[in-house]
Scaffold this motif. Structure first.
Motif, PDB file in Angstrom:
ATOM      1  N   ARG A  27       0.826  -1.209   0.000  1.00  0.00           N
ATOM      2  CA  ARG A  27       0.000   0.000   0.000  1.00  0.00           C
ATOM      3  C   ARG A  27       0.857   1.256   0.000  1.00  0.00           C
ATOM      4  O   ARG A  27       0.535   2.239  -0.658  1.00  0.00           O
ATOM      5  CB  ARG A  27      -0.965  -0.016   1.176  1.00  0.00           C
ATOM      6  N   VAL A  37      -9.858   1.681   7.045  1.00  0.00           N
ATOM      7  CA  VAL A  37     -10.794   0.950   6.178  1.00  0.00           C
ATOM      8  C   VAL A  37     -10.067   0.452   4.935  1.00  0.00           C
ATOM      9  O   VAL A  37     -10.235  -0.703   4.517  1.00  0.00           O
ATOM     10  CB  VAL A  37     -12.005   1.839   5.798  1.00  0.00           C
ATOM     11  N   GLY A  38      -9.228   1.301   4.346  1.00  0.00           N
ATOM     12  CA  GLY A  38      -8.450   0.899   3.177  1.00  0.00           C
ATOM     13  C   GLY A  38      -7.481  -0.222   3.514  1.00  0.00           C
ATOM     14  O   GLY A  38      -7.333  -1.179   2.748  1.00  0.00           O
ATOM     15  N   ALA A  40      -7.803  -2.424   6.000  1.00  0.00           N
ATOM     16  CA  ALA A  40      -8.592  -3.635   6.265  1.00  0.00           C
ATOM     17  C   ALA A  40      -9.074  -4.277   4.967  1.00  0.00           C
ATOM     18  O   ALA A  40      -9.055  -5.502   4.830  1.00  0.00           O
ATOM     19  CB  ALA A  40      -9.781  -3.307   7.165  1.00  0.00           C
ATOM     20  N   ALA A  41      -9.479  -3.463   4.011  1.00  0.00           N
ATOM     21  CA  ALA A  41      -9.962  -3.995   2.731  1.00  0.00           C
ATOM     22  C   ALA A  41      -8.850  -4.744   1.994  1.00  0.00           C
ATOM     23  O   ALA A  41      -9.102  -5.769   1.358  1.00  0.00           O
ATOM     24  CB  ALA A  41     -10.497  -2.860   1.857  1.00  0.00           C
ATOM     25  N   ALA A  42      -7.625  -4.255   2.089  1.00  0.00           N
ATOM     26  CA  ALA A  42      -6.502  -4.911   1.409  1.00  0.00           C
ATOM     27  C   ALA A  42      -5.985  -6.118   2.199  1.00  0.00           C
ATOM     28  O   ALA A  42      -5.490  -7.076   1.611  1.00  0.00           O
ATOM     29  CB  ALA A  42      -5.370  -3.904   1.206  1.00  0.00           C
ATOM     30  N   TRP A  44      -7.723  -8.131   4.664  1.00  0.00           N
ATOM     31  CA  TRP A  44      -8.585  -9.249   5.059  1.00  0.00           C
ATOM     32  C   TRP A  44      -8.472 -10.475   4.153  1.00  0.00           C
ATOM     33  O   TRP A  44      -8.527 -11.601   4.657  1.00  0.00           O
ATOM     34  CB  TRP A  44     -10.049  -8.811   5.237  1.00  0.00           C
ATOM     35  N   ARG A  85      -9.659 -11.890  -2.931  1.00  0.00           N
ATOM     36  CA  ARG A  85      -9.599 -10.578  -3.590  1.00  0.00           C
ATOM     37  C   ARG A  85     -10.502 -10.562  -4.822  1.00  0.00           C
ATOM     38  O   ARG A  85     -11.226  -9.601  -5.062  1.00  0.00           O
ATOM     39  CB  ARG A  85      -8.158 -10.239  -4.001  1.00  0.00           C
ATOM     40  N   SER A  88     -14.154 -10.416  -3.951  1.00  0.00           N
ATOM     41  CA  SER A  88     -14.564  -9.130  -3.397  1.00  0.00           C
ATOM     42  C   SER A  88     -14.364  -7.980  -4.380  1.00  0.00           C
ATOM     43  O   SER A  88     -14.495  -6.817  -4.018  1.00  0.00           O
ATOM     44  CB  SER A  88     -13.812  -8.846  -2.097  1.00  0.00           C
ATOM     45  N   GLN A  90     -11.583  -7.076  -6.000  1.00  0.00           N
ATOM     46  CA  GLN A  90     -10.272  -6.430  -5.978  1.00  0.00           C
ATOM     47  C   GLN A  90      -9.398  -7.031  -7.082  1.00  0.00           C
ATOM     48  O   GLN A  90      -9.631  -8.131  -7.542  1.00  0.00           O
ATOM     49  CB  GLN A  90      -9.609  -6.630  -4.609  1.00  0.00           C
TER      50      GLN A  90
END
Length: 130
Positions: A27, A37-38, A40-42, A44, A85, A88, A90
């Motif tokens: 990141r 939040v960003g 956690a999204a990457a 999880w 990913r 979801s 990604q």
């Protein structure tokens, strides 16, 4: 906490940190959204795949093993992380898959290899002399 439970807790903690380091470096390299939040999204997908890997490989039986469960955890974390990913929405560009495979391989098996060397060295220095 027994020595065995402590070893498992340490191994789980190091694996979690390894996946977090991977995500933070990635990141940071791409100037991604710096929010929790960003992050956690990457993170999880890889964290969930790591948990799955612990169950599939029965890693608690030999938490510091670089070959088993280390290699199994690495492959399941990469494959599962990419699957999660994708599910979801990604990205999973080929370059990302290659970087993730190499990075997670170094991180998840690397600390285990170092741990084995430290334990081996420690057992040699603490062995009773004849």
């Amino acid at each position: 906490m027994s020595v065995r439970s402590r070893d498992v807790a340490i191994a789980v903690g190091l694996d979690v940190v390894a996946t977090l380091v991977f995500v933070l470096i990635g990141r940071g390299t791409h100037n991604a959204d710096p929010t929790l939040v960003g992050l956690a999204a990457a993170w999880w997908p890889f964290l969930a795949a790591l948990a799955l890997g612990w169950v599939v490989t029965l890693a608690w039986r030999r938490p510091f093993g670089p070959v088993w469960p280390g290699l199994g955890l690495w492959l399941i974390t990469v494959a599962g992380g990419m699957l999660f990913r994708t599910l979801s929405g990604q990205g999973t560009a080929l370059a990302f898959v290659i970087v993730a495979t190499l990075s997670l391989g170094i991180l998840l098996t690397g600390w285990r290899g170092i741990a084995v060397l430290i334990r081996r060295r420690s057992s040699l220095t603490h062995a009773p002399s004849a």
